[in-house]
Design a protein around this motif. Structure first.
Motif, PDB file in Angstrom:
ATOM      1  N   ALA A   1     105.674  80.663 -48.446  1.00 31.71           N
ATOM      2  CA  ALA A   1     106.694  80.382 -49.452  1.00 31.71           C
ATOM      3  C   ALA A   1     106.099  79.623 -50.628  1.00 31.71           C
ATOM      4  CB  ALA A   1     107.833  79.585 -48.816  1.00 31.71           C
ATOM      5  N   GLN A   2     105.256  78.626 -50.346  1.00 35.56           N
ATOM      6  CA  GLN A   2     104.647  77.855 -51.432  1.00 35.56           C
ATOM      7  C   GLN A   2     103.707  78.714 -52.259  1.00 35.56           C
ATOM      8  OE1 GLN A   2     105.290  75.013 -52.698  1.00 35.56           O
ATOM      9  NE2 GLN A   2     103.587  74.964 -54.163  1.00 35.56           N
ATOM     10  N   GLU A   3     102.972  79.613 -51.621  1.00 32.15           N
ATOM     11  CA  GLU A   3     102.099  80.519 -52.370  1.00 32.15           C
ATOM     12  C   GLU A   3     102.907  81.347 -53.358  1.00 32.15           C
ATOM     13  OE1 GLU A   3      99.686  82.935 -49.924  1.00 32.15           O
ATOM     14  OE2 GLU A   3      98.555  81.273 -49.051  1.00 32.15           O
TER      15      GLU A   3
ATOM     16  N   GLU B   1      97.225  71.713 -52.220  1.00 35.94           N
ATOM     17  CA  GLU B   1      96.100  72.606 -51.930  1.00 35.94           C
ATOM     18  C   GLU B   1      96.485  74.064 -52.176  1.00 35.94           C
ATOM     19  OE1 GLU B   1      94.946  71.873 -47.937  1.00 35.94           O
ATOM     20  OE2 GLU B   1      94.222  69.830 -48.324  1.00 35.94           O
ATOM     21  N   VAL B   2      97.673  74.457 -51.714  1.00 36.14           N
ATOM     22  CA  VAL B   2      98.117  75.841 -51.898  1.00 36.14           C
ATOM     23  C   VAL B   2      98.278  76.154 -53.379  1.00 36.14           C
ATOM     24  CG1 VAL B   2      99.990  77.470 -51.464  1.00 36.14           C
ATOM     25  CG2 VAL B   2      99.220  75.950 -49.637  1.00 36.14           C
ATOM     26  N   THR B   3      98.884  75.228 -54.122  1.00 36.27           N
ATOM     27  CA  THR B   3      99.062  75.439 -55.557  1.00 36.27           C
ATOM     28  C   THR B   3      97.722  75.577 -56.263  1.00 36.27           C
ATOM     29  OG1 THR B   3     101.157  74.223 -55.563  1.00 36.27           O
ATOM     30  CG2 THR B   3     100.023  74.451 -57.673  1.00 36.27           C
ATOM     31  N   GLN B   4      96.765  74.744 -55.896  1.00 38.02           N
ATOM     32  CA  GLN B   4      95.439  74.808 -56.503  1.00 38.02           C
ATOM     33  C   GLN B   4      94.773  76.133 -56.203  1.00 38.02           C
ATOM     34  OE1 GLN B   4      94.192  72.763 -58.670  1.00 38.02           O
ATOM     35  NE2 GLN B   4      92.278  73.928 -58.869  1.00 38.02           N
ATOM     36  N   GLU B   5      94.918  76.620 -54.980  1.00 36.52           N
ATOM     37  CA  GLU B   5      94.330  77.915 -54.620  1.00 36.52           C
ATOM     38  C   GLU B   5      94.912  79.038 -55.479  1.00 36.52           C
ATOM     39  OE1 GLU B   5      95.185  78.271 -50.504  1.00 36.52           O
ATOM     40  OE2 GLU B   5      93.702  76.772 -49.867  1.00 36.52           O
TER      41      GLU B   5
END
Length: 445
Positions: A242-244, A371-375
């Motif tokens: 969901a965050q991705e 971390e997910v947002t940065q990826e």
């Protein structure tokens, strides 16, 4: 996350309130003067949260003999003051959902339901196109349909149905409550001042959409699965997935806005109030702030009233609200599970354990979401190029910061949470790892 206190107006010494009531009972006053004494005293009692004084005022109101049309006079006067009090609330920055939530919290659910009827009735007096669409959405959620006869008002109908003894104190308390509400930051135009966006049609305007509803539906579906599953591995995959999608959709919307508005400044940051229910409010605001920061938003906690203000672009704010709501459910479930495991130690049900658990959960979730947002940002940089993506993201972040500074020029940093239970902290951090680690490769839309 910033913190902002709003002190309630009208607080006064208890003895002064009771002196006023004594004067009301014994003095030779006109009806106008007697009602003014009661209203001012009620405002002081409601403002200070003195329930004993509120009860004493209610008793003084209903026990006064109905001489010279006293009851009819009070009913007419309070019915006249009510819409003016509601109008005053709008000028102080409150929105319909805020009034109803706070009334229910301070005065009880019955008064909250009455506030919903009064607010809905008041807004119906404006041309629909002059009321912010978000306000229409809020009142629709109240489901406070007009049950009173045409030509009457909600207050008059309640008096006829419920009777003087029951309803007159409720009406007096609601009017007093509205009159002592403190000023808030104005996050949108009051009714009558809203103007539809170009191209908007229909008698009831629809809020402009800055988010793909299909994407938001997929995100909500993933979060619902994360809440429902008993498998920690599945929950972590659904939440991360969901965050991705949130992070990537935010980037996509930013690029679309940049193409339409030039430099990403075609859309103004949105502002939304999210109410924080007790208990453990501070830890919950830390969780909300972690979700907000990971989605390029800012948040401020208005502690004394009980809500957080989230500032960011509309798609990001929608994502923050959806993910925060889901993570609260997941955190509560994880806390209950951890409590059963640690129950033999005798501390799992203590306030310290749960506060520490939720605080650790919030901090760790923030790290994982970031971390997910940065990826996703790194992946978009490779796809779009730094020269296209980075200026857009920087411009939008600047817009958010400017709006934040405009609304909260003197905000202060909130106090750090005191962690008093190491077992709770360790359990909360471990639960956050399980809730948010993983990738979306195992997740299907």
């Amino acid at each position: 996350m910033g913190s902002r206190d709003r002190r309630r107006d009208g607080a006064t010494d208890d003895r002064a309130m009771y002196r006023a009531l004594a004067g009301f009972a014994g003095a030779d006053l006109s009806q106008e003067q007697m009602l003014e004494v009661l209203l001012q005293t009620a405002m002081a009692a409601v403002g200070s949260g003195n329930r004993d004084a509120v009860e004493a005022i209610s008793a003084a109101l209903v026990e006064k003999p109905d001489l010279n049309g006293w009851r009819a006079f009070v009913a007419r006067d309070l019915a006249r003051r009510l819409p003016a009090a509601v109008e005053q609330v709008w000028t102080r920055g409150w929105e319909p959902a805020d009034v109803v939530r706070y009334a229910g919290r301070r005065l009880g659910l019955a008064r909250g339901a009455l506030a919903a009827e009064v607010v809905t009735e008041h807004l119906a007096g404006y041309a629909a196109v002059t009321v912010d669409p978000r306000w229409h959405e809020q009142t629709a959620e109240f489901e406070a349909a007009a049950w009173w006869p045409s030509g009457s008002t909600a207050a008059q109908a309640h008096l006829n149905r419920d009777g003087w003894v029951t309803f007159a104190p409720e009406l007096l308390e609601l009017v007093a409550f509205l009159l002592v509400l403190p000023g808030l930051e104005r996050i949108g135009p009051p009714p009558g001042d809203y103007r539809p966006v170009p191209g908007e049609t229909g008698s009831t305007p629809v809020a402009p959409k800055h988010v793909d509803e299909r994407v938001l539906s997929r995100i909500r579906a993933l979060l619902a699965k994360a809440e429902a599953t008993t498998s920690e591995a599945e929950a972590e995959a659904f939440t991360a997935g969901a965050q991705e999608r949130m992070a990537r959709h935010s980037i996509d919307m930013a690029m679309v806005q940049a193409g339409q508005g030039g430099g990403g400044r075609g859309e103004r940051p949105a502002t939304r109030r999210i109410w924080i229910d007790p208990p453990y409010e501070q830890s919950k605001t830390v969780l909300l702030n972690a979700v907000a920061v990971a989605n390029r938003c800012r948040s401020v906690w208005t502690k004394n009233i009980g809500f957080c203000t989230v500032i960011g672009f509309a798609a990001d704010v929608d994502a923050v609200e959806a993910l925060f709501t889901s993570l609260l459910v997941q955190a509560t479930t994880a806390m209950t599970r951890a409590g059963r495991i640690e129950e033999a130690g005798g501390r799992s049900r203590t306030k310290s354990f749960r506060q520490s658990f939720l605080a650790a959960y919030a901090f760790r979730i923030g790290e994982r979401l970031a971390e997910v947002t940065q990826e996703q940002t790194e992946a978009a940089r490779v796809e779009l190029g730094d020269d296209r993506l980075l200026p857009v993201l920087a411009s939008r972040q600047q817009d958010v910061e400017e709006r934040f500074a405009e609304l909260f020029p003197s905000v202060t940093r909130g106090r750090r949470i005191k962690v008093g239970d190491r077992m709770g902290w360790a359990s909360g951090r471990g639960a956050a790892d399980q809730a948010s680690l993983g990738t979306s490769t195992a997740v299907r839309p």
